[in-house]
Design a protein around this motif. Structure first.
Motif, PDB file in Angstrom:
ATOM      1  N   PRO A  50       0.797  -1.230   0.000  1.00 21.08           N
ATOM      2  CA  PRO A  50       0.000   0.000   0.000  1.00 21.08           C
ATOM      3  C   PRO A  50       0.833   1.285   0.000  1.00 21.08           C
ATOM      4  O   PRO A  50       0.487   2.248  -0.689  1.00 21.08           O
ATOM      5  N   LYS A  51       1.921   1.328   0.754  1.00 24.31           N
ATOM      6  CA  LYS A  51       2.755   2.525   0.775  1.00 24.31           C
ATOM      7  C   LYS A  51       3.366   2.788  -0.596  1.00 24.31           C
ATOM      8  O   LYS A  51       3.450   3.933  -1.046  1.00 24.31           O
ATOM      9  N   GLN A  52       3.804   1.708  -1.260  1.00 18.94           N
ATOM     10  CA  GLN A  52       4.365   1.871  -2.600  1.00 18.94           C
ATOM     11  C   GLN A  52       3.313   2.376  -3.570  1.00 18.94           C
ATOM     12  O   GLN A  52       3.571   3.248  -4.409  1.00 18.94           O
ATOM     13  N   LEU A  53       2.093   1.848  -3.461  1.00 18.70           N
ATOM     14  CA  LEU A  53       1.014   2.296  -4.339  1.00 18.70           C
ATOM     15  C   LEU A  53       0.627   3.745  -4.048  1.00 18.70           C
ATOM     16  O   LEU A  53       0.301   4.499  -4.969  1.00 18.70           O
ATOM     17  N   ASP A  54       0.655   4.124  -2.788  1.00 26.16           N
ATOM     18  CA  ASP A  54       0.344   5.510  -2.437  1.00 26.16           C
ATOM     19  C   ASP A  54       1.308   6.471  -3.124  1.00 26.16           C
ATOM     20  O   ASP A  54       0.904   7.518  -3.653  1.00 26.16           O
ATOM     21  N   ARG A  55       2.589   6.131  -3.109  1.00 24.25           N
ATOM     22  CA  ARG A  55       3.582   6.988  -3.763  1.00 24.25           C
ATOM     23  C   ARG A  55       3.337   7.044  -5.266  1.00 24.25           C
ATOM     24  O   ARG A  55       3.431   8.112  -5.888  1.00 24.25           O
ATOM     25  N   ALA A  56       3.038   5.882  -5.850  1.00 24.80           N
ATOM     26  CA  ALA A  56       2.774   5.849  -7.289  1.00 24.80           C
ATOM     27  C   ALA A  56       1.530   6.658  -7.639  1.00 24.80           C
ATOM     28  O   ALA A  56       1.507   7.392  -8.636  1.00 24.80           O
ATOM     29  N   LEU A  57       0.495   6.553  -6.820  1.00 29.36           N
ATOM     30  CA  LEU A  57      -0.749   7.267  -7.097  1.00 29.36           C
ATOM     31  C   LEU A  57      -0.569   8.775  -7.027  1.00 29.36           C
ATOM     32  O   LEU A  57      -1.184   9.514  -7.800  1.00 29.36           O
ATOM     33  N   LYS A  58       0.268   9.243  -6.121  1.00 30.49           N
ATOM     34  CA  LYS A  58       0.525  10.682  -6.053  1.00 30.49           C
ATOM     35  C   LYS A  58       1.191  11.161  -7.341  1.00 30.49           C
ATOM     36  O   LYS A  58       0.872  12.247  -7.848  1.00 30.49           O
ATOM     37  N   ARG A  59       2.092  10.356  -7.890  1.00 30.18           N
ATOM     38  CA  ARG A  59       2.739  10.739  -9.148  1.00 30.18           C
ATOM     39  C   ARG A  59       1.749  10.664 -10.309  1.00 30.18           C
ATOM     40  O   ARG A  59       1.781  11.497 -11.217  1.00 30.18           O
ATOM     41  N   ILE A  60       0.882   9.668 -10.289  1.00 30.82           N
ATOM     42  CA  ILE A  60      -0.129   9.548 -11.343  1.00 30.82           C
ATOM     43  C   ILE A  60      -1.073  10.737 -11.308  1.00 30.82           C
ATOM     44  O   ILE A  60      -1.404  11.318 -12.342  1.00 30.82           O
ATOM     45  N   ASP A  61      -1.518  11.103 -10.119  1.00 31.35           N
ATOM     46  CA  ASP A  61      -2.430  12.239  -9.977  1.00 31.35           C
ATOM     47  C   ASP A  61      -1.793  13.517 -10.514  1.00 31.35           C
ATOM     48  O   ASP A  61      -2.446  14.321 -11.192  1.00 31.35           O
ATOM     49  N   ALA A  62      -0.510  13.711 -10.195  1.00 31.82           N
ATOM     50  CA  ALA A  62       0.184  14.906 -10.684  1.00 31.82           C
ATOM     51  C   ALA A  62       0.342  14.856 -12.199  1.00 31.82           C
ATOM     52  O   ALA A  62       0.166  15.871 -12.891  1.00 31.82           O
ATOM     53  N   ALA A  63       0.656  13.670 -12.731  1.00 32.89           N
ATOM     54  CA  ALA A  63       0.851  13.534 -14.177  1.00 32.89           C
ATOM     55  C   ALA A  63      -0.452  13.713 -14.947  1.00 32.89           C
ATOM     56  O   ALA A  63      -0.434  14.104 -16.118  1.00 32.89           O
ATOM     57  N   LEU A  64      -1.588  13.430 -14.323  1.00 37.36           N
ATOM     58  CA  LEU A  64      -2.873  13.596 -15.003  1.00 37.36           C
ATOM     59  C   LEU A  64      -3.100  15.040 -15.454  1.00 37.36           C
ATOM     60  O   LEU A  64      -3.774  15.284 -16.461  1.00 37.36           O
ATOM     61  N   SER A  65      -2.537  15.976 -14.721  1.00 42.39           N
ATOM     62  CA  SER A  65      -2.726  17.379 -15.094  1.00 42.39           C
ATOM     63  C   SER A  65      -2.096  17.687 -16.449  1.00 42.39           C
ATOM     64  O   SER A  65      -2.432  18.697 -17.078  1.00 42.39           O
ATOM     65  N   GLU A  66      -1.171  16.830 -16.902  1.00 44.91           N
ATOM     66  CA  GLU A  66      -0.523  17.029 -18.181  1.00 44.91           C
ATOM     67  C   GLU A  66      -1.264  16.325 -19.315  1.00 44.91           C
ATOM     68  O   GLU A  66      -0.839  16.380 -20.468  1.00 44.91           O
ATOM     69  N   ARG A  67      -2.381  15.632 -18.979  1.00 45.81           N
ATOM     70  CA  ARG A  67      -3.231  15.024 -20.012  1.00 45.81           C
ATOM     71  C   ARG A  67      -4.663  15.527 -19.824  1.00 45.81           C
ATOM     72  O   ARG A  67      -5.565  14.768 -19.485  1.00 45.81           O
ATOM     73  N   PRO A  68      -4.887  16.822 -20.020  1.00 43.54           N
ATOM     74  CA  PRO A  68      -6.218  17.381 -19.741  1.00 43.54           C
ATOM     75  C   PRO A  68      -7.319  16.767 -20.586  1.00 43.54           C
ATOM     76  O   PRO A  68      -8.491  16.820 -20.220  1.00 43.54           O
TER      77      PRO A  68
END
Length: 519
Positions: free
Chosen positions: A189-207
């Motif tokens: 879960p901790k590893q996924l949490d870190r990955a999800l934060k990066r995914i959420d941030a990267a989503l802003s670059e695919r509007p």
């Protein structure tokens, strides 16, 4: 290669594969790696070269986007689906007991690399079949078919998460969030949490995909109603996603009727799955929206209203955030949306409407506002008791100061602070920074942490120096903060007054957070 030929390659058993014992019932081992190699031999020279460069990538070097685009526009796109379907079939066979379970042995390292490439191509193409496949594949590789706290393939789970970091979609993020809630392994879960934060941030670059929400059967009022005989279950989206039970006459019950749990367990399981899925999509939208606080251009108002403000899941979230619309060239007007975004309310409580469907709309950020406007909106939200999903109106801001205007090229505002490096390193990774490793070894005495933001157009750089370990173990000293702008020739050092106020404020906010948490 025809689909039939490709499927035959994938489904052929591996040479030498045999049951471990008379009682085993092995399903055919799917030949994912040979299938990719067979396809590679049929690709054109340019596409094959792109595939070779992608295969040679490491964690520190990513292939150029045009390599992925070239691969995605080739026959590899068909292979991607077949390979991922093969992986899902194998994972399902493990869950069913047709393949003997062994922790982290469901796929080889070579197969995982191929599946990562296949997933990236599918994500880049935004394939319509991918969300359903991920909803089948991810749980099957993340939870053991036994009560063990292991999983069939931790490596494939993380590889698919890395794929979503590079080419994010809201459906992939939601599927990973759903898996995060069921995995039993203590460290995953901790590893996924870190990955999800990066995914959420990267989503802003695919509007074009970031704010897409599924149709989960909710009505315009943001309520999903499910009949259970004489009772009715209601999932309501508001500040949170809530499940309540009612009689047919509308009276709300204190809890779930015992008869539902006893007589309708399968329907109840489906309802709970929908509840988790709705929460996952809402969380993904929330995180993606916070990442777009840095957006300067905005999106068309008509599209925003249709995809977010009027959507039964997105509407309760959208109406608790402050937006601004470009009502004239360079002139932005702020407001809280009401009536599904058809109207706005200003800080004085007066309504106004948008005349142009193509007018850009973006999230309001206090760093772009004057103090009087900030105070007015803070008072308005306080009076109406609006609880925002993330700090926006009350967000800390860091304007350019007199000393920084004097130094021009760097900020020394947070220089000379001591922080516990290991603690700050983890926080930097979680916030989307790429920190250098510091330590008592040659070359480990100094480094630079970087974060790329605002559509990858700006980069912040925080200089760090490792303190003398003889005096204080694991202590790092902060240095200057500098900014760079991306140009056709690469990164160019920027004068601080050139940096957009929101970019400057958000990166300085991060540095202040690091010092506060690691001091």
């Amino acid at each position: 290669m025809s689909p039939r030929t490709l499927r035959s390659v994938l489904s052929a058993p591996l040479e030498g594969h045999a049951p471990e014992s008379e009682g085993d019932r092995p399903a055919p081992t799917l030949r994912i790696v040979p299938a990719e190699e067979a396809l590679a031999g049929r690709l054109g020279r340019t596409t094959r070269r792109a595939l070779d460069l992608i295969r040679e990538q490491s964690h520190d070097s990513r292939p150029a986007p045009d390599h992925w685009e070239r691969l995605a526009d080739s026959a590899y796109a068909g292979f991607a689906r077949t390979a991922l379907e093969a992986a899902a079939a194998r994972a399902a066979a493990i869950q069913a007991g047709d393949i003997r379970y062994a922790a982290d042995k469901a796929f080889t390292a070579e197969e995982i690399a191929v599946l990562g490439r296949a997933c990236r191509v599918a994500l880049l193409r935004d394939e319509p079949w991918l969300p359903e496949l991920l909803e089948r594949l991810l749980p099957a590789i993340a939870v053991a078919p036994t009560p063990a706290r292991t999983l069939p393939s931790q490596a494939l789970l993380f590889e698919l998460a890395r794929s979503a970091q590079e080419f994010p979609t809201p459906e992939a993020a939601a599927a990973l969030r759903a898996v995060r809630g069921v995995v039993r392994h203590a460290g995953v879960p901790k590893q996924l949490d870190r990955a999800l934060k990066r995914i959420d941030a990267a989503l802003s670059e695919r509007p074009e995909v970031a704010f897409r929400l599924p149709d989960l059967g909710f009505g315009p009022d943001g309520v999903h109603r499910a009949p259970f005989g004489e009772y009715e279950a209601r999932i309501t989206v508001g500040d949170d996603v809530m499940l309540t039970w009612h009689r047919q006459d509308g009276r709300e019950l204190r809890g779930m009727p015992a008869a539902i749990r006893r007589d309708r367990p399968e329907r109840l399981t489906e309802l709970r799955a929908l509840l988790k899925r709705t929460r996952a999509h809402l969380t993904t939208l929330t995180r993606a929206l916070e990442a777009t606080l840095l957006a300067e251009a905005g999106q068309p108002y008509g599209r925003w209203r249709a995809e977010q403000a009027e959507h039964p899941i997105g509407r309760p979230l959208t109406e608790r955030l402050l937006w601004e619309v470009e009502v004239a060239p360079g002139q932005w007007r702020s407001g809280l949306p009401v009536e599904g975004g058809r109207r706005f309310i200003d800080a004085a409580g007066e309504p106004w409407a948008v005349a142009d469907e193509d007018a850009p709309i973006r999230l309001w950020h206090p760093a772009r506002a004057v103090p009087e406007e900030i105070r007015a909106w803070r008072g308005h939200l306080t009076e109406r008791r609006i609880r925002q999903p993330f700090p926006q109106v009350f967000r800390e801001i860091y304007p350019l100061g007199p000393a920084e205007r004097k130094t021009r090229s760097y900020s020394g505002r947070f220089a000379g602070r001591g922080v516990r490096f290991r603690q700050v390193y983890a926080l930097m990774k979680a916030r989307g920074w790429e920190p250098a490793m510091l330590g008592p070894w040659d070359g480990g005495h100094e480094g630079v942490a970087t974060r790329v933001i605002a559509g990858r157009g700006w980069r912040g750089r925080l200089f760090l120096e490792y303190a003398d370990p003889a005096r204080q173990e694991d202590l790092a000293i902060t240095g200057q903060v500098r900014f760079e702008r991306r140009t056709e020739d690469g990164w160019r050092a920027a004068v601080l007054e050139e940096v957009p106020p929101v970019v400057f404020s958000e990166l300085m906010r991060d540095v202040d957070l690091f010092i506060g948490a690691g001091g």
